[in-house]
Write a protein that holds these residues in place. Structure first.
Motif, short mmCIF file in Angstrom:
data_model
loop_
_atom_site.label_atom_id
_atom_site.label_comp_id
_atom_site.label_asym_id
_atom_site.label_seq_id
_atom_site.Cartn_x
_atom_site.Cartn_y
_atom_site.Cartn_z
N ILE A 1 1.09 17.31 -57.34
CA ILE A 1 -0.16 16.90 -56.71
C ILE A 1 -0.80 18.07 -55.98
O ILE A 1 -1.82 17.91 -55.32
N ARG B 1 -5.44 9.35 -66.18
CA ARG B 1 -4.84 8.15 -65.61
C ARG B 1 -5.96 7.15 -65.34
O ARG B 1 -6.85 7.41 -64.53
N THR C 1 5.14 13.75 -52.27
CA THR C 1 3.87 13.73 -51.54
C THR C 1 3.77 14.76 -50.42
O THR C 1 2.67 15.05 -49.98
N ASP C 2 4.90 15.29 -49.98
CA ASP C 2 4.84 16.25 -48.87
C ASP C 2 4.57 17.64 -49.44
O ASP C 2 5.49 18.41 -49.71
N GLU D 1 -16.19 2.74 -55.05
CA GLU D 1 -17.60 3.03 -55.33
C GLU D 1 -17.79 4.36 -56.05
O GLU D 1 -18.90 4.70 -56.45
N ARG D 2 -16.73 5.11 -56.23
CA ARG D 2 -16.85 6.36 -56.99
C ARG D 2 -16.26 6.25 -58.40
O ARG D 2 -16.22 7.23 -59.13
N GLU E 1 6.59 1.63 -51.39
CA GLU E 1 5.81 1.41 -50.17
C GLU E 1 5.50 -0.07 -49.91
O GLU E 1 5.67 -0.54 -48.78
N PRO E 2 5.04 -0.83 -50.91
CA PRO E 2 4.67 -2.23 -50.59
C PRO E 2 5.87 -3.06 -50.14
O PRO E 2 5.69 -4.12 -49.55
N GLY F 1 5.69 5.74 -55.19
CA GLY F 1 4.79 5.23 -54.16
C GLY F 1 4.58 3.74 -54.30
O GLY F 1 4.83 2.95 -53.38
N ASP F 2 4.15 3.32 -55.49
CA ASP F 2 3.89 1.89 -55.70
C ASP F 2 5.16 1.06 -55.73
O ASP F 2 5.15 -0.12 -55.38
N LEU F 3 6.25 1.67 -56.15
CA LEU F 3 7.50 0.93 -56.26
C LEU F 3 8.15 0.71 -54.90
O LEU F 3 8.83 -0.29 -54.67
N ASP G 1 -5.85 5.73 -58.10
CA ASP G 1 -5.74 5.68 -56.64
C ASP G 1 -6.48 6.81 -55.92
O ASP G 1 -6.85 6.65 -54.75
N ALA G 2 -6.70 7.94 -56.58
CA ALA G 2 -7.38 9.04 -55.89
C ALA G 2 -8.88 8.81 -55.77
O ALA G 2 -9.57 9.58 -55.10
N VAL G 3 -9.38 7.79 -56.42
CA VAL G 3 -10.83 7.57 -56.45
C VAL G 3 -11.15 6.21 -55.81
O VAL G 3 -10.70 5.17 -56.29
N ALA G 4 -11.96 6.23 -54.77
CA ALA G 4 -12.35 4.98 -54.10
C ALA G 4 -13.25 4.17 -55.03
O ALA G 4 -13.88 4.71 -55.95
#
Lengths: 286, 286, 286
Positions: free
Chosen positions: A218, A64, A192-193, A37-38, A156-157, A152-154, A32-35
């Motif tokens: 993080i 990861r 995350t904070d 195209e990168r 937020e959606p 986060g994934d569990l 997730d930290a990498v878009a």
């Protein structure tokens, strides 16, 4: 792995600083930290870093990768399974079958490349189905070295609030018990904070009370907190020593359950005291 | 369906008032609100009401039938599967097999009667076994449009106190996660103390924080509360907009994770922000 | 069995005192309270005690044997399956298969010895896998007369703190719901700090609010507390009587759901009221 520092794989300028930190493990992220195209550049940067690692090093090295069903997964694995990699962290695992698929791919790459020792798997539990099947994931393969909960994934959606402490606690307990079935450690998710040290501490302490072995970091400021919280306190060590001394005497006299300071002690408590002493002596954090 | 108003099927004099209310959905009850000797009359009254509905209407029309294993179930279904019915609410579902049985019966009736569109199923999770199998129920058939938690049947026969907030919260979370596996919404159960508006509000807000889409109302006074609570607040909408604006800029620069007000944002948080904006714009409440 | 007093099988000098107590059940322990080299002596002492019991007695007689996978299990069962034994308490059960194995062994011993009535099984849920499979254990065989939660074995080996109330509450609820699937009672685990009466009371009351039928006692001082807490209060009985009186009148009028003191009452609440009255009249504590 009391502290596991996340570093985006797309930012190689941060790698040296991460290794200079006090983190027990460094987790290089290709997900997730990498878009999108990168992804390729990050994969190459992480592979190059792995190739340059000294044989002897203090920190556990984790990558990861992207999830099994993404187009990136196979290329990620092909790039990073090499000497230097200790653990591959696989996101969003949902079944024992998926774990076995990962294990077979790893075995194939290890054979082809003549690796000295098998790569272990840190399994992310971060979807509703993954949570339901966490125990079967934990016991699916001996490569699974731990369960990593991801909030986060569990949450937020599905619109579940990360500040709903009872929900966080319930999921932590479920993942801890799933890991316990396989006698492997569990690791708490990221907080995350990054400016809220008290919040991080509260979460780490809550995870510690459920038997967690460590927590994702993080930001470098979270490392020292995690290292301090995920080890036995002096009071715990002293109490464990007293239990073991009393147990030795009582068991020799044929007594399996006894009172110590008014509290009943029997086999599971004695086993726990042994584990505390083992961990305090530098044993595995489980 | 932020608010779903229950109306006993045996009291047709209340039907018009229900449709005049602000409830998002009206649930006509043939089950617990109707004593055995009135079942047949209630069924006929509800069928007549369905037959007289205009093609265009604001509210979702639901009928709660009697449970699958009762002698009333087949007659209930035969009476109410007709144009006008949006959703059949099935009590005490306990397995995927039961869901499939219901789905087949519905399909048969729809074919025989030439209905324009399929009736959906709102599955009640209100028994211990149903709770354990909630995920399999949610994914059993595409007709399942939501999970409805029921605390009365789940708690009362076993002596579990409805005021044990931790138990209520644990079950809400379990049902929410089960619904999430099927990407369908979950709905909170009724609050029986109709004079206690603060109690209703507290429950609705707790359900909202777990991502619930709405709550049963057993009294018209509860409708406005539910409608106000189960929609994104202005603060949530504003925050979602800021996240999406920042994400657009960062993702264009190849960055997948970034800080916003000191809090790390990545893919799941961006997905959530999109969902909040969609719901605020009148999209589905999921 | 509101109160179930544990007595080490290796201490026959305590047996008479246990029977003189107000405990609803006495549980003679052959497992953790007895060190390995005393197992055989304890087994013989408990067998002798069972042989000397009067046919008519007030208290339920339970023996906790060693776990199925230990070398002691078969000998334990062979020694204690005889007239006088009401319930065998089996530790660390983890599957329906294990329950059926126990049931078959019991049936064989009963036939061989011509016992008048079958021995029932109290199944301990005290491992992560046992907790996950608790419902299948509960429904595996009609001999299973209850589920007994055990926090020592479930928490200590995994470093989970017994003082983490949310974890205790979550596990209590899970075991209660598993027992509910089989319509059998659940029993709360021991509270090890025998000097802390307030702590015992708080745990017993929390278990009671989840519908538990009783709690293990590891010290005679805990018996009176358990007996007082695990029975319907005067207020509960009075409320149940009012509900039943109102229900009789309303159901006769064809009304299935009605308000009593502003709270909606329907079938599950009426069923609960009947159960409270049954228990207050000396019926089974379920």
């Amino acid at each position: 792995m009391r502290s596991k520092l996340f570093v985006p794989g797309s930012r190689p300028e941060l790698f040296a600083k991460a290794f200079a930190s006090a983190a027990d493990a460094i987790s290089f992220d290709l997900e997730d930290a990498v878009a999108a195209e990168r992804k390729e550049g990050a994969r190459e940067a992480v592979a190059a870093m792995l190739g340059g690692l000294p044989a002897e090093r203090r920190q556990t090295v984790i990558v990861r990768v992207n999830a099994l069903e993404t187009p990136h997964f196979a290329a990620d694995l092909a790039a990073i399974v090499r000497d230097g990699l200790d653990i591959v962290n696989v996101p969003k695992l949902e079944s024992a079958d998926e774990v076995r698929t990962v294990a077979e791919l790893l075995a194939g790459l290890e054979r082809a490349r003549g690796l000295a020792r098998p790569v272990r798997v840190l399994a992310n539990i971060e979807t509703p189905r993954g949570l339901r099947c966490a125990a079967e994931i934990a016991v699916a393969d001996p490569r699974v070295a731990g369960l990593q909960v991801g909030f986060g994934d569990l949450f937020e959606p599905y619109g579940i609030s990360r500040r709903e402490h009872a929900a966080v606690a319930a999921i932590r307990l479920a993942v801890r018990l799933a890991a316990a079935e396989a006698a492997i450690p569990s690791y708490d998710g990221a907080f995350t904070d990054v400016a809220d040290a008290a919040g991080f501490r509260a979460e780490a302490e809550a995870a510690r009370r459920l038997g967690y072995a460590g927590k994702s970091c993080i930001h470098p400021s979270q490392i020292a907190l995690a290292n301090a919280i995920f080890r036995p306190s002096e009071a715990e060590i002293a109490r464990a020593r007293r239990i073991l001394a009393a147990a030795e005497e009582k068991l020799a006299a044929g007594v399996g359950a006894f009172l110590l300071d008014g509290v009943m002690i029997d086999e599971p408590f004695i086993a726990r005291a042994r584990a505390v002493i083992a961990q305090a002596s530098g044993g595995p954090h489980a």
